[in-house]
Design an enzyme around this catalytic site. Sequence first.
Site, PDB file in Angstrom:
ATOM      1  N   SER A  52      -5.298 -11.419  -3.155  1.00 39.63           N
ATOM      2  CA  SER A  52      -3.828 -11.021  -2.665  1.00 39.63           C
ATOM      3  C   SER A  52      -3.507 -10.256  -1.834  1.00 39.63           C
ATOM      4  O   SER A  52      -3.025  -9.305  -0.609  1.00 39.63           O
ATOM      5  CB  SER A  52      -2.768 -11.362  -4.505  1.00 39.63           C
ATOM      6  N   ASP A 228       0.218   0.263  -7.278  1.00 38.58           N
ATOM      7  CA  ASP A 228      -0.379   0.335  -8.348  1.00 38.58           C
ATOM      8  C   ASP A 228      -1.693   0.574  -7.990  1.00 38.58           C
ATOM      9  O   ASP A 228      -2.740   0.363  -9.132  1.00 38.58           O
ATOM     10  CB  ASP A 228      -0.548  -1.402  -8.554  1.00 38.58           C
ATOM     11  N   HIS A 231      -2.721  -3.095  -4.996  1.00 40.84           N
ATOM     12  CA  HIS A 231      -2.392  -3.593  -3.128  1.00 40.84           C
ATOM     13  C   HIS A 231      -1.536  -2.262  -2.603  1.00 40.84           C
ATOM     14  O   HIS A 231      -0.817  -1.621  -3.000  1.00 40.84           O
ATOM     15  CB  HIS A 231      -0.934  -4.759  -3.524  1.00 40.84           C
TER      16      HIS A 231
END
Length: 250
Positions: A52, A228, A231
Amino acid sequence: MQPASRRDVLKQSLMLSAAAAALPASGLSAAPAETDKPRLGTNNVILFQGDSITDAGRDRRRGEPNDARALGRGYPLMLAGAFLADYPELDLKVYNRGISGNKVPDLDARWEPDCVELKPDVLSILIGINDLWHKLNGRYDGTVESYQSGYRALLERTSKALPKTRIVICEPFVLRTGAVNDKWFPEFEQRRAVAEKLAGEFKLAYVPFQSMFDDAVKSAPPSYWAGDGVHPTVAGHALMAKTWRDVVGL
């Protein structure tokens, strides 16, 4: 004193820009890119692979190169923009094939269509966070050893299928904020060390993102770079893009 002409101002600006570009980007310990490596050439393909962090919200329905929506909102988009602006004469093709949630086994399962068939001249890989995060969440049981063996097999497969491809290994990273707590350690460090070890074993360029962020948190809190802890923010992605380019030398 006579006022400076536009030509003089432009000349001074160009000289200052060149001097700034010559300065070292940071105090990172990674060695600069090897000088005997070829620079980008006409019609070169550059491919970013990972999870991601690389995916960065890209539209996976769009597979063409140099498409902003297909490149996502992160460091691959920023690097693509820099390459395309700096080398307009080369007709470069930049792809992002990062997929959120991926681990090393997931890369292996889709490697033929998402890497080998694209025949990249430069391949950048950032993988490893989910191999631990999903384990901590009880959704995966992979070990440090399986991460190492799987990653090594992927690199061996890639080197055999794409012997002329320049492979770049990016260091997995976390910042101590958000989802990242003491449960991540020391296993995260062991997995991070695997990526570095494999880069050395295969003699590949290694982008030290963890070292980069360790330096960055001296000037701003971890949440400024990755809310977080995993990311990156816009600032975090921009720093990654700058460091990637400084280390790889493209």
